[in-house]
Scaffold this active site. Structure first.
Site, PDB file in Angstrom:
ATOM      1  N   GLU A 119       0.820  -1.222   0.000  1.00 37.31           N
ATOM      2  CA  GLU A 119       0.000   0.000   0.000  1.00 37.31           C
ATOM      3  C   GLU A 119       0.851   1.268   0.000  1.00 37.31           C
ATOM      4  O   GLU A 119       0.498   2.272   0.597  1.00 37.31           O
ATOM      5  CB  GLU A 119      -0.978   0.007   1.179  1.00 37.31           C
ATOM      6  CG  GLU A 119      -1.841  -1.219   1.297  1.00 37.31           C
ATOM      7  CD  GLU A 119      -2.505  -1.611  -0.021  1.00 37.31           C
ATOM      8  OE1 GLU A 119      -2.736  -0.735  -0.866  1.00 37.31           O
ATOM      9  OE2 GLU A 119      -2.775  -2.812  -0.205  1.00 37.31           O
ATOM     10  N   GLY A 120       1.976   1.203  -0.680  1.00 35.08           N
ATOM     11  CA  GLY A 120       2.921   2.318  -0.709  1.00 35.08           C
ATOM     12  C   GLY A 120       3.933   2.141   0.395  1.00 35.08           C
ATOM     13  O   GLY A 120       3.574   2.188   1.576  1.00 35.08           O
TER      14      GLY A 120
END
Length: 597
Positions: free
Chosen positions: A442-443
């Site tokens: 998610e980053g």
């Protein structure tokens, strides 16, 4: 293996004493009738499901893992299907969903608390419904009425699950170079072709259908992120009645063999002219997908809190039971062969670090969820806008700071166990492995740091940061004159002042050299993360002091105050090094030629 009990007392403390949610929801028309008793009852029932049904599957699920049976078929570990069926039958997927689609309409902060417990019980299992809720939110915000009627009731009920399909083999975070194609079919649908990797919950046997949200490029799409469009691509095409029909041309090619979260199927998904439908506007898919991405980033924060809490609970039990050596200040259990290891200062340091990070994360994340509810439901437009800005500012901190702390906390839990922590049967090494992914997906946390410093702080000349800073300074102004609060207010004021000066310094340097942002971002986020935790720990200390002053001798408040003191004395001083690292600049990083590495 091990044990888990939902920390209901602390959850209720945060919701009712720190955040006063019952009063807060009175300002939100659609939640105005919600009361504390209802909230507590929901949490108690969720806690029972997590400890009695889900937690017993965590270790066995990790050991067994998911199985790729061939021809796109994936099975989950023993007991997972039955647990998911019970989860659906009890109505948990619908908890915070729109009643128009079969949801129960409870606030996000209640759903947030549910997901803390689910992740403590089994992060890998919790990812299946967690991603589905993100898909629901995305379609609820950006789907056409037709798509909403087709997909939302199924996602809300939990009989269908969802995924987010972003990553490709040649691009992770850099979505501007993705290659998956979308060709118009001429009937309102599109033919989606490409391969996505690292798709969590991408194929499984828990639900009757899987709804993929897929980023792809239209034939005339401009290059980069401005040419990305979002599509909904079901595994089974809904028939005229909205039920699962024939198989779409989307199939799992394989599952990844991973360091952790073995019980969640992380898939390679192949789309071969699969039918999909547009979500949102053409070439603006990233805007629509950000609803799901931001939900996922907040979800990673809850995964991290969940792991920190369950690892701490087990380390604490072990430390009270395990006998090893004598206390340096004399025997504390003279009737036994040795003292329990909890008497040793460094064991206490490890336990208190876990406790401080878990309880600080709970206060911060529940407050953030309350801000989301304000953004969505508050009766005043100005309050909605302010809440939205605070959520935007703090989302990268919630994801990165909490996941960094979870990895440290689970490692410390393993260390408390000593050699036994390194052995799989005790369960600690699984928490370390599971926690490690939270810093990546998610980053990555470096991406979150760049988002915080580059976009959220410098991007608006510090406006959002000043908004949070006002909350801090208002609290300091109110409490700073009270002698009993000096040990908390003075360091809070100090770190607030240092963050302000550090931000200005980096901003000035970045005008001359943009690499200064990249060089400072990671230590900057940890510094601001400590500012956030300092604020919430000072507030919690205020409540504990008030309760003691009123004559309440509940050990809970004594422990809360002791943990606050530990946080300010032993954890906040990390900022001395993070500030120095952030100020050190880009020169020592960038002046060395790449060939010399």
């Amino acid at each position: 293996m091990g044990q888990y009990a939902a920390p209901l007392r602390d959850m209720q403390f945060v919701l009712h004493e720190l955040l006063n949610v019952e009063a807060e929801v009175k300002q939100m028309p659609k939640h105005a009738e919600l009361d504390a008793d209802t909230i507590n009852q929901v949490l108690e029932e969720a806690g029972k499901f997590c400890s009695e049904v889900l937690f017993p599957l965590n270790h066995s699920g990790d050991q067994e893992g998911c199985t790729y049976e061939g021809d796109g078929v994936v099975t989950t570990p023993k007991g997972f299907r039955q647990a998911y069926r019970q989860y659906v039958e009890s109505g948990w997927p619908a908890l915070a969903c729109d009643p128009a689609y079969g949801g129960q309409g409870l606030p996000q902060f209640v759903n947030n608390a549910l997901y803390e417990m689910l992740n403590s019980a089994s992060q890998a299992w919790a990812m299946y419904p967690g991603l589905s809720h993100g898909a629901y939110e995305c379609l609820h915000a950006h789907g056409t009425p037709e798509l909403q009627q087709t997909y939302l009731p199924k996602l809300v009920s939990g009989v269908w699950t969802g995924t987010m399909c972003l990553t490709e083999a040649h691009c992770g975070t850099d979505l501007g170079i993705l290659r998956t194609k979308a060709e118009p079919n001429g009937d309102g649908s599109y033919a989606i072709t490409g391969t996505k990797i690292f798709i969590s919950s991408g194929e499984h046997d828990l639900a009757e259908n899987i709804v993929h949200l897929v980023l792809a490029r239209l034939p005339d799409a401009p290059p980069g992120t401005k040419g990305i469009t979002l599509f909904v691509v079901p595994k089974l095409l809904p028939d005229a009645a909205g039920e699962p029909g024939k198989r779409n041309a989307v199939k799992c090619g394989s599952i990844e063999h991973k360091m952790g979260i073995h019980a969640n199927a992380t898939c390679v998904i192949n789309f071969d002219n699969a039918k999909g439908w547009l979500v949102g506007e053409p070439n603006k898919g990233l805007n629509a997908m950000f609803v799901m991405m931001n939900a996922a980033r907040l979800g990673v924060g809850m995964q991290s809190l969940g792991l920190t809490e369950v690892a701490y609970q087990n380390a604490l039990v072990y430390a009270k039971d395990r006998l090893q050596m004598r206390s340096l200040s004399g025997p504390k259990a003279p009737e036994k062969a040795a003292d329990p290891i909890i008497v040793h200062p460094d064991v206490r340091r490890m336990l208190l670090t876990q406790k401080a990070y878990a309880e600080g994360a709970r206060a911060f994340s529940y407050w953030a969820a309350l801000q989301i509810d304000k953004e969505l439901s508050h009766g005043d437009a100005a309050a909605r806008a302010e809440a939205a800005d605070l959520v935007a500012l703090l989302t990268p901190i919630l994801k990165a700071f909490l996941s960094d702390n979870a990895f440290e906390g689970t490692n410390l839990a393993l260390q408390v166990y000593g050699g036994h922590g390194f052995i799989a049967e005790w369960g600690m090494e699984q928490y370390v492995r599971d926690a490690r992914i939270n810093m990546i997906y998610e980053g990555t946390n470096a991406i979150q740091s760049l988002d915080l410093l580059g976009r959220k702080v410098l991007g608006d000349m510090g406006a959002k940061l000043k908004m949070f800073g006002k909350l801090v300074t208002d609290f300091i102004d109110e409490e700073g004159v009270k002698p009993e609060m000096q040990e908390f207010i003075n360091p809070l004021a100090d770190i607030g002042d240092k963050v302000q000066k550090l931000t200005m310094e980096i901003g000035m340097k970045a005008m001359q050299n943009p690499d200064e942002v990249g060089a400072a971002a990671v230590p900057y986020l940890r510094t601001v993360g400590h500012l956030v935790f300092s604020y919430f720990w000072a507030r919690m200390a205020r409540i504990a002091l008030d309760q003691q002053a009123s004559g309440d001798d509940d050990p809970f408040y004594k422990a809360k105050l002791a943990t606050a003191r530990f946080y300010f004395a032993k954890l906040l001083p990390e900022t001395a090094s993070t500030i120095r690292a952030a100020r050190a600049g880009a020169k020592t990083l960038m002046e060395i030629d790449a060939a010399l590495f």
